[in-house]
Design a protein around this motif. Structure first.
Motif, PDB file in Angstrom:
ATOM      1  N   GLY A 173       0.819  -1.196   0.000  1.00 29.45           N
ATOM      2  CA  GLY A 173       0.000   0.000   0.000  1.00 29.45           C
ATOM      3  C   GLY A 173       0.857   1.252   0.000  1.00 29.45           C
ATOM      4  O   GLY A 173       0.537   2.246  -0.666  1.00 29.45           O
ATOM      5  N   MET A 174       1.953   1.235   0.742  1.00 25.06           N
ATOM      6  CA  MET A 174       2.894   2.355   0.729  1.00 25.06           C
ATOM      7  C   MET A 174       3.513   2.510  -0.652  1.00 25.06           C
ATOM      8  O   MET A 174       3.656   3.628  -1.170  1.00 25.06           O
ATOM      9  N   ASP A 175       3.866   1.386  -1.270  1.00 19.81           N
ATOM     10  CA  ASP A 175       4.442   1.435  -2.618  1.00 19.81           C
ATOM     11  C   ASP A 175       3.482   2.112  -3.592  1.00 19.81           C
ATOM     12  O   ASP A 175       3.897   2.928  -4.426  1.00 19.81           O
ATOM     13  N   LEU A 176       2.208   1.782  -3.496  1.00 16.01           N
ATOM     14  CA  LEU A 176       1.236   2.372  -4.410  1.00 16.01           C
ATOM     15  C   LEU A 176       1.049   3.862  -4.121  1.00 16.01           C
ATOM     16  O   LEU A 176       0.950   4.668  -5.053  1.00 16.01           O
ATOM     17  N   CYS A 177       1.012   4.247  -2.859  1.00 10.84           N
ATOM     18  CA  CYS A 177       0.876   5.671  -2.541  1.00 10.84           C
ATOM     19  C   CYS A 177       2.059   6.471  -3.088  1.00 10.84           C
ATOM     20  O   CYS A 177       1.879   7.568  -3.637  1.00 10.84           O
ATOM     21  N   LEU A 178       3.253   5.935  -2.946  1.00  9.95           N
ATOM     22  CA  LEU A 178       4.428   6.619  -3.498  1.00  9.95           C
ATOM     23  C   LEU A 178       4.389   6.637  -5.024  1.00  9.95           C
ATOM     24  O   LEU A 178       4.856   7.587  -5.653  1.00  9.95           O
ATOM     25  N   HIS A 179       3.831   5.608  -5.620  1.00  5.58           N
ATOM     26  CA  HIS A 179       3.645   5.574  -7.071  1.00  5.58           C
ATOM     27  C   HIS A 179       2.719   6.710  -7.508  1.00  5.58           C
ATOM     28  O   HIS A 179       2.965   7.362  -8.533  1.00  5.58           O
ATOM     29  N   LEU A 180       1.676   6.994  -6.737  1.00 11.79           N
ATOM     30  CA  LEU A 180       0.783   8.103  -7.057  1.00 11.79           C
ATOM     31  C   LEU A 180       1.532   9.431  -6.998  1.00 11.79           C
ATOM     32  O   LEU A 180       1.372  10.288  -7.877  1.00 11.79           O
ATOM     33  N   VAL A 181       2.343   9.614  -5.950  1.00 14.85           N
ATOM     34  CA  VAL A 181       3.131  10.845  -5.839  1.00 14.85           C
ATOM     35  C   VAL A 181       4.096  10.967  -7.011  1.00 14.85           C
ATOM     36  O   VAL A 181       4.275  12.047  -7.585  1.00 14.85           O
ATOM     37  N   ARG A 182       4.708   9.855  -7.388  1.00 14.83           N
ATOM     38  CA  ARG A 182       5.649   9.864  -8.508  1.00 14.83           C
ATOM     39  C   ARG A 182       4.948  10.281  -9.794  1.00 14.83           C
ATOM     40  O   ARG A 182       5.477  11.075 -10.582  1.00 14.83           O
ATOM     41  N   ASN A 183       3.751   9.772 -10.008  1.00 16.69           N
ATOM     42  CA  ASN A 183       3.000  10.144 -11.209  1.00 16.69           C
ATOM     43  C   ASN A 183       2.575  11.604 -11.183  1.00 16.69           C
ATOM     44  O   ASN A 183       2.556  12.276 -12.221  1.00 16.69           O
ATOM     45  N   ASP A 184       2.203  12.094 -10.001  1.00 11.35           N
ATOM     46  CA  ASP A 184       1.682  13.460  -9.888  1.00 11.35           C
ATOM     47  C   ASP A 184       2.783  14.512  -9.880  1.00 11.35           C
ATOM     48  O   ASP A 184       2.666  15.553 -10.547  1.00 11.35           O
ATOM     49  N   LEU A 185       3.840  14.259  -9.093  1.00  9.72           N
ATOM     50  CA  LEU A 185       4.809  15.312  -8.797  1.00  9.72           C
ATOM     51  C   LEU A 185       6.231  14.981  -9.221  1.00  9.72           C
ATOM     52  O   LEU A 185       7.131  15.800  -9.035  1.00  9.72           O
ATOM     53  N   GLY A 186       6.447  13.772  -9.783  1.00  8.88           N
ATOM     54  CA  GLY A 186       7.771  13.425 -10.278  1.00  8.88           C
ATOM     55  C   GLY A 186       8.552  12.527  -9.343  1.00  8.88           C
ATOM     56  O   GLY A 186       8.257  12.414  -8.143  1.00  8.88           O
ATOM     57  N   ALA A 187       9.581  11.902  -9.903  1.00 11.74           N
ATOM     58  CA  ALA A 187      10.365  10.916  -9.158  1.00 11.74           C
ATOM     59  C   ALA A 187      11.132  11.547  -8.005  1.00 11.74           C
ATOM     60  O   ALA A 187      11.264  10.949  -6.930  1.00 11.74           O
ATOM     61  N   HIS A 188      11.645  12.775  -8.199  1.00 14.01           N
ATOM     62  CA  HIS A 188      12.444  13.395  -7.139  1.00 14.01           C
ATOM     63  C   HIS A 188      11.607  13.601  -5.881  1.00 14.01           C
ATOM     64  O   HIS A 188      12.052  13.281  -4.764  1.00 14.01           O
ATOM     65  N   VAL A 189      10.406  14.139  -6.047  1.00 13.26           N
ATOM     66  CA  VAL A 189       9.538  14.378  -4.888  1.00 13.26           C
ATOM     67  C   VAL A 189       9.186  13.055  -4.211  1.00 13.26           C
ATOM     68  O   VAL A 189       9.254  12.926  -2.980  1.00 13.26           O
ATOM     69  N   ALA A 190       8.806  12.040  -5.010  1.00 12.15           N
ATOM     70  CA  ALA A 190       8.453  10.743  -4.437  1.00 12.15           C
ATOM     71  C   ALA A 190       9.631  10.134  -3.689  1.00 12.15           C
ATOM     72  O   ALA A 190       9.464   9.553  -2.603  1.00 12.15           O
ATOM     73  N   ASN A 191      10.826  10.264  -4.242  1.00 11.64           N
ATOM     74  CA  ASN A 191      12.003   9.709  -3.585  1.00 11.64           C
ATOM     75  C   ASN A 191      12.290  10.411  -2.264  1.00 11.64           C
ATOM     76  O   ASN A 191      12.705   9.781  -1.281  1.00 11.64           O
ATOM     77  N   GLN A 192      12.074  11.725  -2.220  1.00 11.85           N
ATOM     78  CA  GLN A 192      12.300  12.458  -0.975  1.00 11.85           C
ATOM     79  C   GLN A 192      11.285  12.084   0.088  1.00 11.85           C
ATOM     80  O   GLN A 192      11.613  11.975   1.275  1.00 11.85           O
ATOM     81  N   VAL A 193      10.034  11.901  -0.330  1.00  8.94           N
ATOM     82  CA  VAL A 193       9.015  11.455   0.625  1.00  8.94           C
ATOM     83  C   VAL A 193       9.392  10.085   1.182  1.00  8.94           C
ATOM     84  O   VAL A 193       9.311   9.842   2.390  1.00  8.94           O
ATOM     85  N   ALA A 194       9.804   9.180   0.292  1.00  6.40           N
ATOM     86  CA  ALA A 194      10.212   7.841   0.738  1.00  6.40           C
ATOM     87  C   ALA A 194      11.379   7.915   1.700  1.00  6.40           C
ATOM     88  O   ALA A 194      11.417   7.190   2.709  1.00  6.40           O
ATOM     89  N   ARG A 195      12.314   8.790   1.419  1.00  5.67           N
ATOM     90  CA  ARG A 195      13.490   8.928   2.295  1.00  5.67           C
ATOM     91  C   ARG A 195      13.063   9.392   3.682  1.00  5.67           C
ATOM     92  O   ARG A 195      13.564   8.899   4.702  1.00  5.67           O
ATOM     93  N   ARG A 196      12.130  10.342   3.736  1.00  8.49           N
ATOM     94  CA  ARG A 196      11.672  10.844   5.027  1.00  8.49           C
ATOM     95  C   ARG A 196      10.901   9.782   5.807  1.00  8.49           C
ATOM     96  O   ARG A 196      10.896   9.788   7.043  1.00  8.49           O
TER      97      ARG A 196
END
Length: 332
Positions: A173-196
């Motif tokens: 479920g976390m993977d899918l939520c980050l996938h949504l962020v990646r689609n919406d705002l780009g890989a950099h933003v999704a990667n930073q959210v994942a890092r946090r």
């Protein structure tokens, strides 16, 4: 008209629903709920949308929210977390007003998302008909049986069908939520959210769930001893004739009985047991891949890698890194 940044999470905590599933709730809040102005401003507008007012004495946790189904149908993204076990196992009906709200949100152009068993709600609303979908691997058989128009994929982490997305259980479920962020705002933003959040930055949806390949249950008492015998001799090059002889049956009768009991051919069943043994050894020992392939009856390391990658979805090395605990037990 929808708002692209609004995320509505369905809260099934009415009198007919026994408990909110807090794990999936926490995932959505962690990803979409906290503003991240240094990454993107504005961030998502997260709304907890109650299907019904919470009961006075809930059987578990409940959430009180100012938002309801009227807000859900106007959201840009609708997320359905896990539904109660009674819905999954016993077919307890979901509130019709909730199902109608899901249909209306979809018709309004919302992106529909389910986490874990939330797929049962999307399926019941008819939103998965003719689409690929997944859920926790322990529930995919029920999902496929109850909704034959849905193409259920039990082995993946999540499925993106564009307007409808479904995930497997727990961390998928976390993977899918980050996938949504990646689609919406780009890989950099999704990667930073994942890092946090201290989670993997990107696990592709096609990566396999770590499914249970152990012995399936059977009501055929005559097969129990031979299945146990085969499981204890996986390091041998067993054949269907070997197992039939051990069971005291002809090869044809054994084939038919095992297939009726497990839904698998004897060789498919045997391969699953070998892969299950390999999984156990990867998790609990530091044996080299070559030795694990021998103990599992898969022969060479190359053969183990080929079957493991095909059926489990990752290499043996990646599986070991994900699941191997400490300390390890050295086996010969």
């Amino acid at each position: 008209m929808t708002s692209a940044g609004s995320v509505a999470v369905a809260v099934l905590n009415g009198a007919d629903m026994p408990v909110c599933e807090l794990y999936e709730m926490s995932i959505t809040n962690a990803v979409f709920g906290d503003p991240q102005p240094d990454l993107h401003d504005p961030w998502y507008d997260l709304m907890w949308c109650a299907v019904a007012p919470p009961p006075e004495k809930p059987r578990g946790f409940s959430i009180q929210s100012a938002h309801g189904l009227d807000d859900l149908v106007r959201a840009g993204t609708v997320i359905v977390p896990s539904v109660p076990e009674s819905v999954v196992s016993h077919g307890e009906p979901l509130p019709p007003v909730f199902l109608e709200a899901l249909r209306e949100a979809h018709a309004n152009g919302a992106r529909m998302v389910s986490l874990c068993t939330g797929a049962f709600a999307l399926a019941e609303a008819g939103l998965l008909n003719g689409k690929r979908a997944t859920a926790h691997w322990g529930n995919t058989a029920d999902l496929a049986r109850r909704y034959p128009l849905v193409e259920v994929d039990e082995a993946v982490l999540y499925v993106d069908e564009g307007d409808v997305l479904t995930s497997a259980g727990m961390t998928a479920g976390m993977d899918l939520c980050l996938h949504l962020v990646r689609n919406d705002l780009g890989a950099h933003v999704a990667n930073q959210v994942a890092r946090r959040l201290v989670v993997s930055a990107h696990r592709p949806g096609g990566q396999a769930q770590y499914v249970d390949l152990s012995v399936p249950g059977t009501d055929d008492d005559s097969l129990g001893p031979v299945m146990e015998w085969a499981s204890q001799h996986l390091d041998r090059q067993l054949t269907v004739d070997d197992m039939a002889r051990q069971a005291g049956m002809s090869s044809r009768t054994f084939f038919r009985r095992l297939h009726a009991a497990t839904g698998m051919t004897p060789l498919k069943w045997l391969l699953n047991q070998r892969l299950s043994r390999a999984q156990s050894l990867l998790e609990t020992t530091d044996l080299p891949i070559e030795r694990i392939s021998e103990h599992s009856g898969l022969g060479t390391a190359a053969n183990l890698r080929r079957h493991f990658t095909l059926h489990v979805g990752v290499t043996p090395t990646d599986y070991r890194q994900a699941f191997s605990p400490m300390p390890k037990v050295r086996r010969r």
